[in-house]
Design an enzyme around this catalytic site. Structure first.
Site, mmCIF file in Angstrom:
data_model
loop_
_atom_site.group_PDB
_atom_site.id
_atom_site.type_symbol
_atom_site.label_atom_id
_atom_site.label_comp_id
_atom_site.label_asym_id
_atom_site.label_seq_id
_atom_site.Cartn_x
_atom_site.Cartn_y
_atom_site.Cartn_z
ATOM 1 N N TYR A 54 1.989 -8.436 0.176
ATOM 2 C CA TYR A 54 2.431 -8.547 -1.213
ATOM 3 C C TYR A 54 1.789 -9.751 -1.897
ATOM 4 C CZ TYR A 54 6.116 -5.434 0.570
ATOM 5 O OH TYR A 54 6.814 -4.405 1.169
ATOM 6 N N HIS A 139 4.291 -3.008 9.708
ATOM 7 C CA HIS A 139 4.115 -2.591 8.322
ATOM 8 C C HIS A 139 3.081 -1.471 8.190
ATOM 9 C CE1 HIS A 139 3.682 -4.107 3.874
ATOM 10 N NE2 HIS A 139 4.346 -2.978 3.972
#
Length: 329
Positions: A54, A139
C-alpha cells in the site's frame, strides 16, 4: 472485541483498512491521514490493517506514526508478506500503474520464501516503528501457491511459535485458495476481500462454512466492492473494471430497497458482511475523518428486518446467508 480463531489476538468488529492512506488512486495529505486514523480511534476502532504494497510502504509509515501515540496493548495491527520492497537504481515516474499515487522509488518483488517472509516483516516493523505486529497475512499468493504453501506458510508458523506474531493467515481477493488455507493449514484467520458482499457471495459456498466448522476466523475487506455499494452510479469500478450495466442495475435496486426501508445501502452492506458467525471483523478503507465517522455510524445503525425479507424474497441474497435480524421465519 472478537478473538481470531484459537489465538489470543482480538480485533474490533469494525476495522480500519489502510490502503487509502497509502495514496490509493489519489494523494492523501499527512494531516488528512492522521486525522482519519485519530477519528478511527475516537470511534472505537481498534483493529488496523496495512501492507508494504500500500503506497510502497507509505501506509505502514503513516499508520505506525499514528499508533505510536496509543497504548500498544489497546490495539491490534496486521500487515502482510509476499511482496518485498527494493530500491530502484533510478526513480522515475509514479506508482499509479499499481494503483498508488506515490513516487516509484521502490519496486515490489514477489517473494514467499521463508527468508523473504522474515525480511519483509522486519522491514515492515521498521517502517511502522513498532517492535511487533499482531497478525501477519500471506498477501495475494494467487500465482505463487506452491511457494506460499511450501515455504511462506511454514515460515509464518515458526514466527507464531516463536511468539513474534500472535496470529497468522492469508489475505486474497478470492475465496477458493483461502478455503484451502482454512482446510489444509493451521491458520488463525483469513482476509477475504470483495468476495462476501451484497453483490458477491462466493465466500458463502465453501470458505465461510469451512471456517466456521474448523474454528477459524474470517476478516472481510471490500465490503463496498470498490465503492460501488457506497454510492452506485455509472462509471464506477467493480471488481477492478468499470461496472457493467447489469451489476449497476442490481446495486441501484439494492439502494432503492434500503432507502424505502429507512436505511442506507452503506449500512446494509456493512451489516451483511458482519452477520456471518465466522466473520470477526469488517475492514473499511477510509481516506478522511468524515469517511471514518460515516463508516462507524453506518456500522452501528440497525437495518430493519423487512429489508432482509425483501432481499430474500427477490433472491438478491442467498436464502442461507446469515443476516443480522433473526426473526425471518
Amino acid at each position: 472485541m472478537n478473538r481470531l480463531g484459537s489465538s489470543d489476538v482480538e480485533v474490533s468488529a469494525l476495522g480500519f483498512g489502510s490502503a487509502a492512506i497509502g495514496n490509493l488512486f489519489t494523494e492523501v495529505s499527512e494531516d488528512q491521514a492522521h486525522e482519519a486514523l485519530s477519528t478511527a480511534w475516537q470511534q472505537g476502532i481498534r483493529y488496523f490493517d496495512t501492507a508494504p504494497h500500500y503506497g510502497l510502504g507509505l501506509s505502514e509509515r503513516r499508520l505506525g506514526a499514528a499508533l505510536r501515540e496509543r497504548p500498544r496493548a489497546e490495539y491490534t495491527i496486521s500487515t502482510k508478506v509476499g511482496r518485498r520492497l527494493e530500491p530502484v537504481t533510478e526513480a522515475t515516474g509514479d506508482d499509479l500503474d499499481n494503483g498508488f499515487a506515490v513516487p516509484a522509488t521502490l519496486r515490489r518483488v514477489w517473494d514467499f520464501s521463508a527468508d523473504g517472509v522474515r525480511r519483509t516483516l522486519e522491514a515492515s516493523l521498521e517502517r511502522l516503528g513498532l517492535d511487533r505486529v499482531d497478525v501477519v497475512y500471506l498477501h495475494d499468493p494467487d500465482d505463487h501457491a506452491e511457494q506460499a504453501f511450501r515455504e511462506g506458510y511454514p515460515a509464518l508458523e515458526r514466527l507464531r511459535s516463536e511468539g513474534v506474531v500472535g496470529a497468522i493467515g492469508a489475505g486474497m481477493n478470492q475465496a477458493e485458495m483461502l478455503t484451502r488455507f482454512v482446510r489444509d493449514t493451521d491458520v488463525d484467520v483469513v482476509l477475504c476481500a470483495g468476495r462476501y458482499t451484497l453483490l458477491d457471495q462466493r465466500a458463502l459456498t465453501e470458505l465461510l462454512p469451512a471456517a466456521e466448522e474448523r474454528g477459524r476466523s474470517v476478516v472481510i475487506g471490500g465490503a463496498f466492492n470498490s465503492g460501488l455499494l457506497a454510492d452506485p452510479r455509472p462509471g464506477m469500478t467493480y471488481d477492478y473494471a468499470t461496472v457493467t450495466p447489469e451489476v449497476l442495475e442490481r446495486a441501484l435496486q439494492l439502494k432503492e430497497i434500503a432507502e424505502r426501508h429507512g436505511t442506507t445501502l452503506r449500512a446494509a452492506a456493512l451489516a451483511f458482511c458482519g452477520a456471518h458467525p465466522a466473520v470477526a471483523s469488517v475492514l473499511v478503507g477510509a481516506r478522511s475523518a468524515d469517511e471514518v465517522r460515516d463508516a462507524a455510524e453506518q456500522f452501528a445503525s440497525p437495518v430493519p428486518s423487512a429489508f432482509w425479507h425483501e432481499l430474500r424474497d427477490k433472491a438478491l441474497v442467498p436464502a442461507d446467508a446469515p443476516v443480522p435480524a433473526e426473526d425471518l421465519s
